[in-house]
Design a protein around this motif. Structure first.
Motif, PDB file in Angstrom:
ATOM      1  N   GLY A  63      27.786 -13.832 -42.419  1.00 46.00           N
ATOM      2  CA  GLY A  63      29.242 -13.192 -42.050  1.00 46.00           C
ATOM      3  C   GLY A  63      30.151 -14.676 -41.413  1.00 46.00           C
ATOM      4  N   LEU A  64      31.464 -14.391 -41.338  1.00 50.86           N
ATOM      5  CA  LEU A  64      32.248 -15.328 -41.161  1.00 50.86           C
ATOM      6  C   LEU A  64      32.351 -15.729 -39.743  1.00 50.86           C
ATOM      7  CD1 LEU A  64      35.410 -14.322 -43.007  1.00 50.86           C
ATOM      8  CD2 LEU A  64      33.735 -15.922 -43.900  1.00 50.86           C
ATOM      9  N   TRP A 127      29.429 -13.916 -60.786  1.00 47.92           N
ATOM     10  CA  TRP A 127      30.029 -12.733 -61.641  1.00 47.92           C
ATOM     11  C   TRP A 127      30.477 -11.661 -60.854  1.00 47.92           C
ATOM     12  CZ3 TRP A 127      26.163  -9.822 -59.723  1.00 47.92           C
ATOM     13  CH2 TRP A 127      25.146 -10.598 -59.534  1.00 47.92           C
ATOM     14  N   ALA A 128      30.050 -11.604 -59.427  1.00 49.14           N
ATOM     15  CA  ALA A 128      30.247 -10.611 -58.419  1.00 49.14           C
ATOM     16  C   ALA A 128      31.752 -10.997 -57.694  1.00 49.14           C
ATOM     17  CB  ALA A 128      29.156 -10.312 -57.645  1.00 49.14           C
ATOM     18  N   SER A 129      31.730 -12.113 -57.123  1.00 49.27           N
ATOM     19  CA  SER A 129      32.966 -12.593 -56.410  1.00 49.27           C
ATOM     20  C   SER A 129      32.994 -14.210 -56.182  1.00 49.27           C
ATOM     21  CB  SER A 129      32.688 -11.938 -54.944  1.00 49.27           C
ATOM     22  OG  SER A 129      31.631 -12.666 -54.304  1.00 49.27           O
ATOM     23  N   LEU A 295      28.069  -5.735 -42.621  1.00 52.22           N
ATOM     24  CA  LEU A 295      28.714  -6.888 -42.246  1.00 52.22           C
ATOM     25  C   LEU A 295      29.440  -6.865 -41.241  1.00 52.22           C
ATOM     26  CD1 LEU A 295      29.637  -8.233 -46.022  1.00 52.22           C
ATOM     27  CD2 LEU A 295      27.875  -9.481 -44.523  1.00 52.22           C
ATOM     28  N   ALA A 296      29.781  -7.829 -40.544  1.00 55.44           N
ATOM     29  CA  ALA A 296      30.852  -7.883 -39.597  1.00 55.44           C
ATOM     30  C   ALA A 296      32.010  -7.430 -40.138  1.00 55.44           C
ATOM     31  CB  ALA A 296      31.019  -9.387 -38.976  1.00 55.44           C
ATOM     32  N   ILE A 302      37.529  -8.994 -45.605  1.00 55.12           N
ATOM     33  CA  ILE A 302      37.655  -9.979 -46.646  1.00 55.12           C
ATOM     34  C   ILE A 302      37.084 -10.158 -47.923  1.00 55.12           C
ATOM     35  CG2 ILE A 302      37.486 -12.709 -47.017  1.00 55.12           C
ATOM     36  CD1 ILE A 302      37.938 -12.911 -43.914  1.00 55.12           C
ATOM     37  N   LEU A 303      35.551  -9.769 -47.985  1.00 60.13           N
ATOM     38  CA  LEU A 303      34.764  -9.754 -49.221  1.00 60.13           C
ATOM     39  C   LEU A 303      35.141  -8.562 -49.925  1.00 60.13           C
ATOM     40  CD1 LEU A 303      31.245 -10.627 -47.854  1.00 60.13           C
ATOM     41  CD2 LEU A 303      32.915 -12.023 -49.199  1.00 60.13           C
TER      42      LEU A 303
END
Length: 389
Positions: A63-64, A127-129, A295-296, A302-303
């Motif tokens: 995570g960020l 291919w995913a992000s 995730l956070a 964002i993701l």
């Protein structure tokens, strides 16, 4: 190739440690005493002869926010890794998965020795992000060892040579796994259902995912007192997992080591798993599963804007279907997880059908292909031979 060769490997997570150890074994089979290993890795790579200068567990950030907090430590470990390369002068460097850390190490190594072949083992999932990472990979590395057959066009389009070696998780050997040995170990009768709980291999995953898994376990145990719960703990987070599980209101058996984990995968009635490499292993073992992930909040927000696929599990991506249910972020809660697990505990036909579809999807990922460790070793030797010319 004549004379000894020094191979540098860098792995910062449990899955990378496993791949690194497999590659080391394959290189030793081909080169014998003519190969020496240096670099960074975990217990499995240490067992194959690598003396890691620090514990990789501290690099398993997720995570960020967590990444920002760990940034000074990451930079310090990058400098230490580069200093190790300066002392040992490897003939090739293989940087395994762990995008953020290995990218920084690669750039540091490039400054030290512009002629050192830099190999990325496992490419970012462009291919995913974040497709821009394909260009960054091509600008930083000399070669990519890909675990996905569909990776090549993304990176070759940026001018990076790619060798598809396959996913080592698809080559996990369950021939010696013994479900009865697991039942004896935990004292479970033959007719007792077993729930396998796999909460991840990073501290951040344990902190975010395990509470929801624990809530699901409590709900399931309240209605099914005969249910036995088994929690295999990755080496990188074993102490953390044991401490968390010890506080559960319902007892669970925590296992360490690959042998017991494989016994448990074959013995389990259903698995509740954190998204990751372990889902491929479970599918290979024939275990139906429910997948959860968190995730956070900021990282997820964002993701969510960057992700280009609606699936997070590799065999679901290969099948282009939710073969196994994925409960992500707010959906990853005790009530929802327990409901999905209960459906599978109560329906043998559903379990059988899901296990079959999971296994079928692995075929689309390359199951049954050449041994990934051997393929990776051959690719490394070819790169070394090219440099020697």
């Amino acid at each position: 190739m004549t004379g000894g060769v020094t191979v540098m490997l860098v792995a910062a997570e449990a899955s990378g440690d496993d791949r690194g150890a497999g590659l080391m074994r394959a290189l030793k089979r081909r080169l014998g005493g003519d190969v020496r290993f240096v670099g960074v890795g975990g217990e499995r790579m240490r067992a194959e002869g690598l003396d890691s200068p620090f514990d990789i567990a501290e690099l398993s950030v997720l995570g960020l926010v967590e990444g920002l907090k760990a940034y000074p430590k990451v930079l310090r470990r990058v400098r230490e890794t580069a200093a190790l390369a300066a002392r040992e002068r490897p003939d090739i460097a293989i940087l395994i998965d762990s995008w953020g850390f290995t990218l920084r190490v690669a750039k540091a190594l490039r400054k030290l020795d512009g002629g050192l072949p830099l190999v990325k083992y496992v490419g970012p999932q462009v291919w995913a992000s974040r497709p821009g990472r394909a260009k960054t990979t091509a600008q930083t590395f000399d070669h990519l060892l890909s675990i996905h057959a569909f990776d090549a066009p993304y990176f070759e389009g940026e001018g990076l040579p790619v060798t598809f070696v396959g996913n080592s998780a698809l080559a996990v050997d369950f021939s010696r796994a013994d479900p009865e040995r697991l039942r004896r170990r935990i004292g479970a009768a033959d007719d007792y259902p077993i729930l396998l709980v796999l909460p991840g291999s990073r501290p951040g995953e344990i902190e975010r995912v395990l509470p929801a898994f624990a809530d699901a376990v409590a709900r399931l145990k309240a209605e099914r007192p005969e249910l036995r719960v088994v929690v295999p703990a990755a080496e990188t987070v074993a102490e953390l997992v044991k401490a968390k599980v010890a506080a559960w209101t319902h007892p669970a058996d925590v296992l360490e080591g690959e042998g017991p984990k494989r016994d448990a995968m074959k013995a389990a009635t259903v698995a509740l798993a954190c998204s990751g490499t372990v889902t491929t292993e479970l599918a290979l073992a024939g275990c139906p599963m429910v997948i959860g992930y968190r995730l956070a909040p900021l990282t997820y927000a964002i993701l969510k804007r960057l992700i280009r696929t609606k699936y997070v599990t590799l065999f679901n991506i290969a099948a282009q279907d939710f073969v196994a249910p994925e409960l992500i972020q707010d959906d990853c809660n005790g009530e929802s997880l327990a409901r999905e697990v209960a459906l599978r505990l109560d329906d043998p036909t559903l379990r059988t059908q899901q296990a079959a579809r999971q296994f079928e999807a692995l075929g689309k990922m390359g199951r049954g292909g050449p041994d990934p460790n051997e393929a990776a070793a051959l690719a490394v030797l070819k790169i070394l031979e090219g440099r020697a010319r």
